[in-house]
Design an enzyme around this catalytic site. Structure first.
Site, mmCIF file in Angstrom:
data_model
loop_
_atom_site.group_PDB
_atom_site.id
_atom_site.type_symbol
_atom_site.label_atom_id
_atom_site.label_comp_id
_atom_site.label_asym_id
_atom_site.label_seq_id
_atom_site.Cartn_x
_atom_site.Cartn_y
_atom_site.Cartn_z
ATOM 1 N N ARG A 31 -10.826 4.642 -6.268
ATOM 2 C CA ARG A 31 -11.331 3.809 -7.361
ATOM 3 C C ARG A 31 -11.812 2.434 -6.899
ATOM 4 O O ARG A 31 -12.297 1.651 -7.708
ATOM 5 C CB ARG A 31 -10.249 3.634 -8.425
ATOM 6 C CG ARG A 31 -9.960 4.916 -9.185
ATOM 7 C CD ARG A 31 -8.972 4.691 -10.303
ATOM 8 N NE ARG A 31 -8.823 5.909 -11.092
ATOM 9 C CZ ARG A 31 -7.720 6.277 -11.699
ATOM 10 N NH1 ARG A 31 -6.632 5.520 -11.618
ATOM 11 N NH2 ARG A 31 -7.670 7.384 -12.397
ATOM 12 N N ARG A 66 4.662 1.210 20.868
ATOM 13 C CA ARG A 66 4.876 0.927 19.447
ATOM 14 C C ARG A 66 4.818 2.220 18.630
ATOM 15 O O ARG A 66 5.624 2.415 17.717
ATOM 16 C CB ARG A 66 3.829 -0.061 18.946
ATOM 17 C CG ARG A 66 3.954 -1.412 19.607
ATOM 18 C CD ARG A 66 2.806 -2.322 19.282
ATOM 19 N NE ARG A 66 2.927 -3.552 20.059
ATOM 20 C CZ ARG A 66 1.912 -4.310 20.392
ATOM 21 N NH1 ARG A 66 0.690 -3.981 20.018
ATOM 22 N NH2 ARG A 66 2.092 -5.403 21.097
ATOM 23 N N CYS A 72 -6.541 8.823 -3.202
ATOM 24 C CA CYS A 72 -6.052 8.713 -4.585
ATOM 25 C C CYS A 72 -6.658 7.433 -5.152
ATOM 26 O O CYS A 72 -7.467 6.791 -4.488
ATOM 27 C CB CYS A 72 -4.526 8.764 -4.680
ATOM 28 S SG CYS A 72 -3.622 7.302 -4.146
ATOM 29 N N GLY A 73 -6.290 7.067 -6.359
ATOM 30 C CA GLY A 73 -6.919 5.919 -7.010
ATOM 31 C C GLY A 73 -6.897 4.661 -6.173
ATOM 32 O O GLY A 73 -7.943 4.080 -5.872
ATOM 33 N N THR A 74 -5.707 4.212 -5.781
ATOM 34 C CA THR A 74 -5.591 3.017 -4.948
ATOM 35 C C THR A 74 -5.401 3.358 -3.474
ATOM 36 O O THR A 74 -5.537 2.482 -2.616
ATOM 37 C CB THR A 74 -4.378 2.158 -5.366
ATOM 38 O OG1 THR A 74 -3.179 2.912 -5.134
ATOM 39 C CG2 THR A 74 -4.478 1.727 -6.821
ATOM 40 N N GLY A 75 -5.030 4.578 -3.205
ATOM 41 C CA GLY A 75 -4.688 4.987 -1.846
ATOM 42 C C GLY A 75 -3.225 4.775 -1.524
ATOM 43 O O GLY A 75 -2.694 5.379 -0.597
ATOM 44 N N HIS A 108 -6.545 13.528 -8.863
ATOM 45 C CA HIS A 108 -7.678 13.501 -9.782
ATOM 46 C C HIS A 108 -8.564 12.264 -9.580
ATOM 47 O O HIS A 108 -9.782 12.354 -9.693
ATOM 48 C CB HIS A 108 -7.197 13.576 -11.235
ATOM 49 C CG HIS A 108 -6.233 12.497 -11.587
ATOM 50 N ND1 HIS A 108 -4.898 12.538 -11.221
ATOM 51 C CD2 HIS A 108 -6.394 11.338 -12.258
ATOM 52 C CE1 HIS A 108 -4.293 11.459 -11.655
ATOM 53 N NE2 HIS A 108 -5.175 10.697 -12.291
ATOM 54 N N ARG A 135 -0.313 -0.640 25.646
ATOM 55 C CA ARG A 135 0.779 -1.335 24.966
ATOM 56 C C ARG A 135 1.042 -0.757 23.574
ATOM 57 O O ARG A 135 2.158 -0.826 23.073
ATOM 58 C CB ARG A 135 0.492 -2.830 24.876
ATOM 59 C CG ARG A 135 -0.578 -3.219 23.876
ATOM 60 C CD ARG A 135 -0.787 -4.737 23.851
ATOM 61 N NE ARG A 135 -1.534 -5.170 22.714
ATOM 62 C CZ ARG A 135 -2.856 -5.273 22.655
ATOM 63 N NH1 ARG A 135 -3.588 -4.943 23.702
ATOM 64 N NH2 ARG A 135 -3.450 -5.698 21.560
ATOM 65 N N GLY A 160 -0.250 5.452 -3.259
ATOM 66 C CA GLY A 160 0.694 6.534 -3.513
ATOM 67 C C GLY A 160 0.564 7.676 -2.526
ATOM 68 O O GLY A 160 1.570 8.169 -1.992
ATOM 69 N N HIS A 202 -5.257 0.888 17.500
ATOM 70 C CA HIS A 202 -3.915 0.332 17.698
ATOM 71 C C HIS A 202 -2.788 1.232 17.194
ATOM 72 O O HIS A 202 -1.679 1.173 17.723
ATOM 73 C CB HIS A 202 -3.785 -1.024 17.002
ATOM 74 C CG HIS A 202 -4.655 -2.068 17.611
ATOM 75 N ND1 HIS A 202 -4.579 -3.389 17.231
ATOM 76 C CD2 HIS A 202 -5.622 -2.006 18.564
ATOM 77 C CE1 HIS A 202 -5.465 -4.096 17.929
ATOM 78 N NE2 HIS A 202 -6.111 -3.270 18.736
#
Length: 152
Positions: free
Chosen positions: A116, A143, A72-75, A16, A139, A77, A105
């Site tokens: 948000r 990784r 998402c709000g903060t990214g 949401h 390289r 989760g 990379h």
């Protein structure tokens, strides 16, 4: 645009808190003639990001969509959820320089945006950089090969 695979739609998902920005990105993709598959959510009603992240990640892994964008709000989760999938390299980015490095990379295959905490113009710039930046290989390849958890 280099990361886009011919005939594969871009995967999109959000909760949401990312719904509004996802809509802006959908409009932007449409204006560029880029197809996409929206895994939801489809409203601003409170919901749980894993319900949309898991199907999107599974579609990337199955080769049904490529790449994907998640919000998402903060990214945090949604990135954590996406990265539980062995074939996903989801990168939480909030400025174009981070996006370029995640592609160059880390060969990121999902761009995660903090709905948000990012202005729509910056988010669209991040999308452009995500689509146009190639993985450097060399390289970094070794990784990347070490990221998936190996069964003992």
């Amino acid at each position: 645009m280099t990361i886009l695979k011919e005939k594969l739609p871009v995967g999109l998902c959000s909760d949401h808190a990312g719904f509004e920005l996802k809509g802006i990105i959908e409009g932007y993709l449409e204006s560029k003639g880029i197809s996409y598959k929206d895994f939801g959510t489809f409203s601003t009603e409170s919901c749980d990001y894993p319900d949309f992240a898991h199907p999107c990640a599974a579609a990337v892994e199955a080769g049904e969509v490529y790449p994907a964008i998640a919000i998402c709000g903060t990214g945090n989760g949604i990135a954590m959820t996406l990265n539980k999938h062995q074939g996903i390299r989801a990168a939480l980015c909030w400025k174009p320089e981070l996006v370029a490095l995640a592609r160059e990379h880390n060969n990121a295959n999902v761009l995660v945006l903090p709905g948000r905490f990012i202005e729509p113009e910056v988010a669209l710039e991040c999308v452009d950089v995500f689509f146009s930046t190639e993985f450097e290989g060399r390289r970094h390849e070794l990784r990347i090969e070490k990221i998936p958890v190996k069964q003992c």
